[in-house]
Design an enzyme around this catalytic site. Structure first.
Site, PDB file in Angstrom:
ATOM      1  N   SER B  10     106.657  15.478   6.467  1.00  0.00           N
ATOM      2  CA  SER B  10     107.868  14.920   6.988  1.00  0.00           C
ATOM      3  C   SER B  10     108.346  13.594   6.215  1.00  0.00           C
ATOM      4  O   SER B  10     107.537  12.842   5.701  1.00  0.00           O
ATOM      5  CB  SER B  10     107.732  14.550   8.419  1.00  0.00           C
ATOM      6  OG  SER B  10     108.920  13.864   8.872  1.00  0.00           O
ATOM      7  N   HIS B  11     109.877  13.109   6.260  1.00  0.00           N
ATOM      8  CA  HIS B  11     110.052  11.963   5.807  1.00  0.00           C
ATOM      9  C   HIS B  11     109.670  10.817   6.383  1.00  0.00           C
ATOM     10  O   HIS B  11     109.660   9.507   6.072  1.00  0.00           O
ATOM     11  CB  HIS B  11     111.600  11.989   5.682  1.00  0.00           C
ATOM     12  CG  HIS B  11     112.097  12.783   4.683  1.00  0.00           C
ATOM     13  ND1 HIS B  11     112.048  13.905   4.321  1.00  0.00           N
ATOM     14  CD2 HIS B  11     113.100  12.260   3.531  1.00  0.00           C
ATOM     15  CE1 HIS B  11     112.611  14.445   3.207  1.00  0.00           C
ATOM     16  NE2 HIS B  11     113.311  13.291   2.687  1.00  0.00           N
ATOM     17  N   SER B  12     109.192  11.074   7.753  1.00  0.00           N
ATOM     18  CA  SER B  12     108.812   9.963   8.669  1.00  0.00           C
ATOM     19  C   SER B  12     107.379  10.205   9.046  1.00  0.00           C
ATOM     20  O   SER B  12     106.857  11.063   9.591  1.00  0.00           O
ATOM     21  CB  SER B  12     109.617   9.978   9.923  1.00  0.00           C
ATOM     22  OG  SER B  12     109.107   9.283  10.923  1.00  0.00           O
ATOM     23  N   ASP B  68     110.016  19.135   6.512  1.00  0.00           N
ATOM     24  CA  ASP B  68     111.478  18.635   7.433  1.00  0.00           C
ATOM     25  C   ASP B  68     112.730  18.962   6.519  1.00  0.00           C
ATOM     26  O   ASP B  68     113.445  19.813   6.936  1.00  0.00           O
ATOM     27  CB  ASP B  68     111.380  17.502   8.069  1.00  0.00           C
ATOM     28  CG  ASP B  68     111.122  16.442   7.134  1.00  0.00           C
ATOM     29  OD1 ASP B  68     111.284  16.331   6.142  1.00  0.00           O
ATOM     30  OD2 ASP B  68     111.101  15.206   7.979  1.00  0.00           O
TER      31      ASP B  68
END
Lengths: 206, 128
Positions: B10-12, B68
């Site tokens: 995920s980017h986060s 994502d």
């Protein structure tokens, strides 16, 4: 033309200078149609590239480009990491084992990089991506009999400017649909800088 | 018996860890590794983190990667190419939370990578 180890390192140094100068501009472009991190990511990536290149001794252009690819892949978080990483890795592979890198080798390397970008990004010309710069530059350089720095810069700049009127269909800008029209693509812009840097370095003579 | 591992890209970092928490409620025995955020913990994805997560989660049976947004997939592809000998596959165009939850349940029932991927496809990829 002859692309030497020294010239390749100079190419990356020139790229690092241009990116550092244009960091804010790239960020502005990316804030308009992307996630706003292109300037910061590219600036950090090429700073790391220069650090790496200064720590190592190289005997081939291929080895230099391989380290550029590896550094960008591991240090750049956005889409530009895997994309520029792929481009430099493909160039490195195309030049593997070559002691002398000529114009036709460079043309082949840029074509291989373009093919890698198309495969990795699953984009095609006209999608409003960096490919819109790499594609015409690769075509142009493959037709050259002798290296033409000004011609390459002109082709790359025009190609970059043309992305303004396109609607994005790949990358983060694609979510904006028609609202992406009217903005130059940030990846096309940094790709233009890469060819500008190459031309600057080759103009300095062999 | 080894189970198919799950890699969350995920980017986060928070998103990756949050999804892992949800999955652990249903499938504690499935190896799940996260690669969230960049090396410096910012928003983005890291090729290096994904490589490490594959090493952590991949069993003899293999692993499936969920991502994502688009650039996460490109980094995931490059990471997979580092392991030609491993059965690591990317779940393409599958929503990361629903997909990993579903896959974790399938994996806990000892399904293999191919079975899980085709079940994901049947359940989540409707004709557009």
């Amino acid at each position: 033309m002859r692309l030497t180890v020294e010239k390749t390192i100079n190419w990356m140094e020139r790229m690092n200078e241009i990116i550092a100068e244009q960091k804010e501009f790239l960020t502005d472009l990316d804030q308009a149609i992307g996630d706003g991190d292109h300037g910061i990511n590219m600036a950090r990536g090429f700073q790391e590239v220069i650090k790496k290149l200064h720590m190592t001794n190289y005997s081939t252009v291929s080895d230099v480009l391989r380290d550029v690819a590896m550094t960008i892949m591991s240090k750049v978080g956005g889409a530009s990491g895997p994309l520029y990483g792929t481009a430099f890795l493909k160039m490195s592979l195309a030049l593997k084992g070559k002691e002398e890198v000529t114009l036709s080798d460079v043309a082949k390397a840029i074509t291989e990089a373009l093919n890698g970008l198309i495969q990795r990004g699953k984009a095609k010309p006209g999608d409003k991506t960096m490919i819109d710069v790499w594609d015409p530059v690769a075509n142009y350089i493959n037709e050259l009999k002798s290296f033409d720095p000004d011609g390459i810069v002109q082709i790359a700049r025009e190609a970059m400017e043309k992305t303004k009127d396109l609607q994005a269909s790949k990358g983060r800008a694609a979510y904006l649909k028609e609202r992406s029209v009217g903005h130059i693509d940030p990846g096309a812009t940094s790709s233009y800088y890469l060819f500008l840097a190459l031309s600057d370095v080759m103009k300095e003579g062999d | 018996m080894a189970k198919v591992g799950i890699v969350l890209v995920s980017h986060s970092e928070k998103v990756a860890n949050g999804i892992k928490e949800i999955i652990m409620e249903v499938a504690q025995e499935v190896p799940v590794a996260t690669a969230g955020g960049t090396d410096s913990g910012e928003i983005g994805t890291s090729f290096v983190k994904i490589v490490a997560a594959i090493e952590e989660a991949c069993t003899d049976k293999g692993a499936i990667i969920f991502y994502d947004l688009g650039s996460a997939m490109m980094n995931a592809e490059m990471a997979v190419e580092q392991f030609p000998e491993k059965n690591v596959r990317i779940a393409e165009h599958i929503a990361i939370l629903e997909g990993t939850y579903f896959a974790a349940v399938e994996s806990s029932m000892n399904k293999d990578v191919e079975e899980i991927l085709s079940a994901l496809k049947n359940s989540f990829q409707h004709s557009k």
